[in-house]
Design a protein around this motif. Sequence first.
Motif, PDB file in Angstrom:
ATOM      1  N   GLY A  66      -4.934   1.627   4.677  1.00 47.09           N
ATOM      2  CA  GLY A  66      -4.169   1.760   3.447  1.00 47.09           C
ATOM      3  C   GLY A  66      -3.851   3.205   3.110  1.00 47.09           C
ATOM      4  N   ALA A  67      -4.785   4.112   3.420  1.00 49.45           N
ATOM      5  CA  ALA A  67      -4.557   5.525   3.139  1.00 49.45           C
ATOM      6  C   ALA A  67      -3.373   6.064   3.931  1.00 49.45           C
ATOM      7  CB  ALA A  67      -5.815   6.333   3.457  1.00 49.45           C
ATOM      8  N   PHE A  68      -3.259   5.659   5.195  1.00 50.50           N
ATOM      9  CA  PHE A  68      -2.121   6.110   6.001  1.00 50.50           C
ATOM     10  C   PHE A  68      -0.815   5.532   5.467  1.00 50.50           C
ATOM     11  CE2 PHE A  68      -5.218   7.235   9.380  1.00 50.50           C
ATOM     12  CZ  PHE A  68      -4.716   8.485   9.695  1.00 50.50           C
ATOM     13  N   ALA A  69      -0.843   4.274   5.015  1.00 47.69           N
ATOM     14  CA  ALA A  69       0.361   3.683   4.420  1.00 47.69           C
ATOM     15  C   ALA A  69       0.724   4.410   3.134  1.00 47.69           C
ATOM     16  CB  ALA A  69       0.141   2.195   4.157  1.00 47.69           C
ATOM     17  N   GLY A  70      -0.291   4.729   2.310  1.00 57.16           N
ATOM     18  CA  GLY A  70      -0.035   5.486   1.089  1.00 57.16           C
ATOM     19  C   GLY A  70       0.494   6.869   1.380  1.00 57.16           C
ATOM     20  N   LEU A  71      -0.025   7.497   2.441  1.00 56.01           N
ATOM     21  CA  LEU A  71       0.489   8.800   2.853  1.00 56.01           C
ATOM     22  C   LEU A  71       1.952   8.695   3.263  1.00 56.01           C
ATOM     23  CD1 LEU A  71       0.080  11.789   3.567  1.00 56.01           C
ATOM     24  CD2 LEU A  71      -0.795  11.061   5.803  1.00 56.01           C
ATOM     25  N   ALA A  72       2.298   7.609   3.923  1.00 52.46           N
ATOM     26  CA  ALA A  72       3.704   7.397   4.286  1.00 52.46           C
ATOM     27  C   ALA A  72       4.578   7.338   3.043  1.00 52.46           C
ATOM     28  CB  ALA A  72       3.846   6.104   5.097  1.00 52.46           C
ATOM     29  N   GLY A  73       4.088   6.655   1.986  1.00 57.48           N
ATOM     30  CA  GLY A  73       4.842   6.600   0.742  1.00 57.48           C
ATOM     31  C   GLY A  73       5.001   7.968   0.109  1.00 57.48           C
ATOM     32  N   ALA A  74       3.926   8.777   0.134  1.00 57.79           N
ATOM     33  CA  ALA A  74       4.004  10.122  -0.420  1.00 57.79           C
ATOM     34  C   ALA A  74       4.950  11.003   0.383  1.00 57.79           C
ATOM     35  CB  ALA A  74       2.601  10.746  -0.450  1.00 57.79           C
TER      36      ALA A  74
ATOM     37  N   GLN B 159       0.832  -1.206   0.000  1.00 58.08           N
ATOM     38  CA  GLN B 159       0.000   0.000   0.000  1.00 58.08           C
ATOM     39  C   GLN B 159       0.867   1.258   0.000  1.00 58.08           C
ATOM     40  OE1 GLN B 159      -2.189  -0.998   3.527  1.00 58.08           O
ATOM     41  NE2 GLN B 159      -3.016  -2.826   2.518  1.00 58.08           N
ATOM     42  N   LEU B 160       1.975   1.210   0.728  1.00 62.50           N
ATOM     43  CA  LEU B 160       2.918   2.330   0.741  1.00 62.50           C
ATOM     44  C   LEU B 160       3.512   2.545  -0.654  1.00 62.50           C
ATOM     45  CD1 LEU B 160       5.629   3.015   3.431  1.00 62.50           C
ATOM     46  CD2 LEU B 160       6.253   2.993   1.032  1.00 62.50           C
ATOM     47  N   LEU B 161       3.889   1.459  -1.307  1.00 64.87           N
ATOM     48  CA  LEU B 161       4.519   1.552  -2.621  1.00 64.87           C
ATOM     49  C   LEU B 161       3.531   2.056  -3.670  1.00 64.87           C
ATOM     50  CD1 LEU B 161       7.176   1.043  -4.068  1.00 64.87           C
ATOM     51  CD2 LEU B 161       6.439  -1.304  -4.494  1.00 64.87           C
ATOM     52  N   VAL B 162       2.307   1.542  -3.641  1.00 63.80           N
ATOM     53  CA  VAL B 162       1.289   2.005  -4.589  1.00 63.80           C
ATOM     54  C   VAL B 162       0.945   3.472  -4.322  1.00 63.80           C
ATOM     55  CG1 VAL B 162      -1.103   1.705  -5.324  1.00 63.80           C
ATOM     56  CG2 VAL B 162       0.346  -0.295  -4.991  1.00 63.80           C
ATOM     57  N   GLY B 163       0.874   3.845  -3.044  1.00 58.34           N
ATOM     58  CA  GLY B 163       0.620   5.248  -2.715  1.00 58.34           C
ATOM     59  C   GLY B 163       1.711   6.156  -3.251  1.00 58.34           C
ATOM     60  N   ALA B 164       2.963   5.725  -3.123  1.00 63.02           N
ATOM     61  CA  ALA B 164       4.082   6.515  -3.658  1.00 63.02           C
ATOM     62  C   ALA B 164       4.000   6.610  -5.175  1.00 63.02           C
ATOM     63  CB  ALA B 164       5.411   5.888  -3.231  1.00 63.02           C
ATOM     64  N   ALA B 165       3.563   5.509  -5.839  1.00 59.87           N
ATOM     65  CA  ALA B 165       3.432   5.522  -7.295  1.00 59.87           C
ATOM     66  C   ALA B 165       2.327   6.488  -7.728  1.00 59.87           C
ATOM     67  CB  ALA B 165       3.135   4.109  -7.802  1.00 59.87           C
ATOM     68  N   PHE B 166       1.187   6.468  -7.034  1.00 61.80           N
ATOM     69  CA  PHE B 166       0.107   7.415  -7.332  1.00 61.80           C
ATOM     70  C   PHE B 166       0.604   8.846  -7.140  1.00 61.80           C
ATOM     71  CE2 PHE B 166      -2.843   4.126  -7.871  1.00 61.80           C
ATOM     72  CZ  PHE B 166      -4.110   4.615  -8.127  1.00 61.80           C
TER      73      PHE B 166
END
Length: 362
Positions: free
Chosen positions: A252-260, A86-93
Motif C-alpha cells: 500500500g505504501a508503494f501505491a500511495g507513493l505512486a499517488g503522491a 491505496q493510490l487515491l488515499v495516498g494522494a489525498a494524504f
Amino acid sequence: MRRARIVEWLVLYGLSVLAALALSALLVEATGGDWRSVVNALLDGSVRNPGRWGETLGTAAPMLLVAVGTIVSVKAGLVNIGQEGQLLVGAAFATYFGFLVGGPGQFNVVLILIFGCIGGALWAGVAALLKFWRNVPEVLSTLLLVTVGGQLVAYGLGQSWLLLAPLADRGNRNQVSRQLADDNRLLRPEIFGNEIPFAVGLSVAAALLVGFVLARTVWGFRLRMLGRNPRVAQRSGVARTGYGATALMLSGAFAGLAGAVMLAGGGFAFGNYQLVPGFATNIGWTGLLVALVAREKALVAIPVAVVFAGLRTGSSFVGATGVEGRITDVIQGFLVLALLIPPAVMFLRDRRRARAATTDRV
C-alpha cells in the motif's frame, strides 16, 4: 538442458506475442481501420513525436511503483488488488498534509512523498488488520476498500476544511484541491527535448532496491518462504502476522507513493498538480497488470511498465486514424494474455514430463 529450456521459453513468448499482435491487427481491420496507421499512431504518440517518450516515461513511473508494491505482497503469499484505492488515499494524504505543513520548496516535496506512503500504507493496513485479526481474505477486503476510499476522497473534495480548494482557486471547477506551488513540485529536467520527471529515477531505484532485498537479504528470504509455504515458515520462526502485515502495508505504501508522485509530478494527464475527481485514472489497476505480466519480478516490471505506458500515451493519437482510442485497452488485454500463456504451457509440460518419468520408474 538449461539452454534448451531458455530456447523453449523464448519461442513460446515470441509466438504468443506475435499471435496477440495478429489478433489486434485483425480487430483493427474488423472495426474499419488500418492496422498500419494504428501502429504508426501508437509509435508517434509514445516515442517518435517531440516530447512523447518523456511523457511515456513519466506515465510509466507510477505504474512501476504500484507494480513493485504488488510484487512485495505477492512474495508473501498475499493478493492485494486494492492499489487503485491505496493510490487515491495516498494522494489525498499527500495533498492534505502538503498544504497543512507547507514547508519550503523541495523539503515540502519530500513531505508530500512521505505522507503519500503513509496514506497508502494505512489504507492497506485496514485490510491487514481484517486479515490477521478476523481472517477476512485480503483479496476481498482490498477490493472493497477501493470503493470506500474513493467515497472518502470524494467527501474530502467536497469539504473546504479537508481537500476542497477555496472558491477563488477553483475557477469553474466544483471539486478540486488547491494546486501545488511551483517550488512544491517534482523536478522535471529536460533531456533531448523531453521532460523527464524525477519520479522516473525514483521508481527505477525502488524496483532495483526491492529486487535486491527480495533476492539477497534475510528478510526477503523469509518473506518468500512465507509466500511459498506458510507452515514451514512459521516453524522456522517467521512470524506470519508480522511479515504478512508488513508486506501488505508496504504494498500500500508503494501505491500511495505512486499517488503522491502523480500529484507532485503533475502533467501526464494526472490532474495538473492538484487532486481532482477521477485522479487515479486506472493507474492502480494497470500497475497490478504490470506486476502480473512481469511474473512478480521487480526488474522485469521496468520494461513492462514502459510498454503499458506507451500504449496509454499512444492511445491519444489513435483517434486521428478513425479508430476508437480505447482499442488500445483491447490490445493491452491481448498482450497480457499472451505473456501469461507461456508460463501455463510450461507448467503443464513440466507436469506431464514429471508424470511420464514417474511412470517409467514404476
